[in-house]
Design an enzyme around this catalytic site. Sequence first.
Site, PDB file in Angstrom:
ATOM      1  N   LEU A   1       9.746   2.751   2.298  1.00 12.84           N
ATOM      2  CA  LEU A   1       8.794   2.109   1.547  1.00 12.84           C
ATOM      3  C   LEU A   1       7.478   1.495   1.814  1.00 12.84           C
ATOM      4  O   LEU A   1       6.838   0.740   1.196  1.00 12.84           O
ATOM      5  CB  LEU A   1       9.531   1.414   0.365  1.00 12.84           C
ATOM      6  CG  LEU A   1      10.840   1.883  -0.519  1.00 12.84           C
ATOM      7  CD1 LEU A   1      11.668   0.774  -0.992  1.00 12.84           C
ATOM      8  CD2 LEU A   1      10.188   2.773  -1.480  1.00 12.84           C
ATOM      9  N   GLY A   2       7.245   1.809   2.991  1.00 13.84           N
ATOM     10  CA  GLY A   2       5.914   1.356   3.771  1.00 13.84           C
ATOM     11  C   GLY A   2       5.776   0.009   3.797  1.00 13.84           C
ATOM     12  O   GLY A   2       4.960  -0.685   3.179  1.00 13.84           O
ATOM     13  N   PHE A   3       7.053  -1.040   4.010  1.00 13.28           N
ATOM     14  CA  PHE A   3       7.173  -2.364   3.902  1.00 13.28           C
ATOM     15  C   PHE A   3       6.717  -2.825   2.379  1.00 13.28           C
ATOM     16  O   PHE A   3       6.141  -3.916   2.195  1.00 13.28           O
ATOM     17  CB  PHE A   3       5.928  -3.054   4.812  1.00 13.28           C
ATOM     18  CG  PHE A   3       6.448  -3.294   5.950  1.00 13.28           C
ATOM     19  CD1 PHE A   3       7.425  -2.646   6.765  1.00 13.28           C
ATOM     20  CD2 PHE A   3       6.249  -4.448   6.750  1.00 13.28           C
ATOM     21  CE1 PHE A   3       8.091  -2.822   8.041  1.00 13.28           C
ATOM     22  CE2 PHE A   3       6.745  -5.005   7.980  1.00 13.28           C
ATOM     23  CZ  PHE A   3       7.670  -4.008   8.616  1.00 13.28           C
TER      24      PHE A   3
ATOM     25  N   TYR B   1      16.392  -9.457  15.381  1.00 12.79           N
ATOM     26  CA  TYR B   1      16.328  -9.782  13.623  1.00 12.79           C
ATOM     27  C   TYR B   1      16.528 -11.317  13.424  1.00 12.79           C
ATOM     28  O   TYR B   1      17.532 -11.663  13.963  1.00 12.79           O
ATOM     29  CB  TYR B   1      17.096  -8.724  12.726  1.00 12.79           C
ATOM     30  CG  TYR B   1      16.508  -7.282  12.761  1.00 12.79           C
ATOM     31  CD1 TYR B   1      15.347  -6.989  13.209  1.00 12.79           C
ATOM     32  CD2 TYR B   1      17.354  -6.331  12.350  1.00 12.79           C
ATOM     33  CE1 TYR B   1      14.849  -5.551  13.097  1.00 12.79           C
ATOM     34  CE2 TYR B   1      16.890  -4.966  12.120  1.00 12.79           C
ATOM     35  CZ  TYR B   1      15.653  -4.576  12.567  1.00 12.79           C
ATOM     36  OH  TYR B   1      15.249  -3.327  12.570  1.00 12.79           O
TER      37      TYR B   1
ATOM     38  N   LEU C   1       4.880   1.249  -1.134  1.00 13.05           N
ATOM     39  CA  LEU C   1       4.915   2.338  -1.865  1.00 13.05           C
ATOM     40  C   LEU C   1       5.945   2.194  -3.138  1.00 13.05           C
ATOM     41  O   LEU C   1       6.015   3.055  -3.778  1.00 13.05           O
ATOM     42  CB  LEU C   1       5.838   3.371  -0.983  1.00 13.05           C
ATOM     43  CG  LEU C   1       4.787   4.183   0.072  1.00 13.05           C
ATOM     44  CD1 LEU C   1       5.499   4.925   1.153  1.00 13.05           C
ATOM     45  CD2 LEU C   1       3.807   4.904  -0.662  1.00 13.05           C
ATOM     46  N   THR C   2       6.313   0.884  -3.432  1.00 11.46           N
ATOM     47  CA  THR C   2       6.981   0.316  -4.501  1.00 11.46           C
ATOM     48  C   THR C   2       5.706   0.556  -5.792  1.00 11.46           C
ATOM     49  O   THR C   2       6.336   0.377  -6.661  1.00 11.46           O
ATOM     50  CB  THR C   2       7.529  -0.982  -4.257  1.00 11.46           C
ATOM     51  OG1 THR C   2       7.032  -1.967  -4.296  1.00 11.46           O
ATOM     52  CG2 THR C   2       8.716  -0.747  -3.319  1.00 11.46           C
ATOM     53  N   GLY C   3       4.483   0.047  -5.127  1.00 12.80           N
ATOM     54  CA  GLY C   3       3.616  -0.182  -6.253  1.00 12.80           C
ATOM     55  C   GLY C   3       3.334  -1.446  -6.573  1.00 12.80           C
ATOM     56  O   GLY C   3       2.615  -1.935  -7.323  1.00 12.80           O
TER      57      GLY C   3
ATOM     58  N   SER D   1      11.514   2.299   7.233  1.00 15.68           N
ATOM     59  CA  SER D   1      10.271   1.805   6.588  1.00 15.68           C
ATOM     60  C   SER D   1       9.701   3.007   5.366  1.00 15.68           C
ATOM     61  O   SER D   1       8.468   3.267   5.469  1.00 15.68           O
ATOM     62  CB  SER D   1       8.863   1.477   7.295  1.00 15.68           C
ATOM     63  OG  SER D   1       9.075   0.178   7.891  1.00 15.68           O
TER      64      SER D   1
END
Length: 344
Positions: free
Chosen positions: A233-235, A53, A238-240, A231
């Site tokens: 929030l799907g990178f 990282y 999914l926050t929109g 993940s």
Amino acid sequence: MQTTRLGNTDITVSRICLGTMTFGQQNTEADAHAQLDYAVAQGVNFIDTAEMYPVRPSAETYTLTEQYIGRWIATQPRDSVVLASKVAGPSRGMPWVRNGKLDADNIRQAIDASLKRLQTDHLDLYQIHWPARNVPNFGQTSFNPDNEREAESIDAQLRVMDELVRAGKIRHFGVSNESAYGVMEFLHLADKHGLPVVATIQNPYSLVNRSFEEALDEVCFRTGVGLLAYSPLGFGQLTGKYIDDENAHGRLNVFGKDWSPRYLRDKTLAATRRYIDIARRHGLTPTQLALGWCYSRWFVNSTIIGATTLAQLKENIDAQHVVLTDEIVAEVNAVHEQIRNPAQ
């Protein structure tokens, strides 16, 4: 903050784990320390990092995340946090990470370097970031025998983990981006040779990738191995925010369309739009639905959340209080049945 036992260990961790892969790329050291301070103040005692990282990885930023955390750890009582890191697997276009092997010498070099950067004499959990052998992951959806390669054996990896446990450098070890076969083989060989058992598996799990439910959930239930879901929030999809504004600031735009394309597939976007609709119709934000889903699943040991701002981090942590009704769960499952694991 709810707590639980970390996999099959005797360590107690918060049900939320602070992910740190933005530290050194999207976040400055001051940002990183502010996030760490805030998370701990909210009851988070579990921190996850990795030698490779921050992400997106580069030779220039390599190891900055561990360095940032190390300077923060030096100001804290060491036993107040559960600290996890990872040793990188075979090179995925990162020649600056040693020579991309998981043999004993490389793992020894990796742990010693991580301990030095993190300013500690031990890690509570040390994870193999991805397998040495041919395994479908990072967007690959099926096993391909044509991709077979020479790789360090699971037995050899177990033996060096045993060495590190005996030396007091790590308390437990885990795997990441692993398959059901891999977890069972680690456990089989550990039992056969009296070696340490794998404690946890860190794999992706979210509304758009529920592939963990197709074999690994039973494996973990029957063996006590804990899922550390990453993940969720799907990178950020999914926050929109990308649906609402295709130019929204975030890693899927900052890092380019070639980065994690599974989160940009047409089916992923179609499923995301439907989950956003479910959330908003029920008075939730898309983030609350996505994280509430992970936080409420029986097989998720701890959910790894990451953020680039304190406001995002606050929303992510606060989502632990979201209660998903039976109606919401049924609607989510209906979408899943129609668009299964589009971001696998």
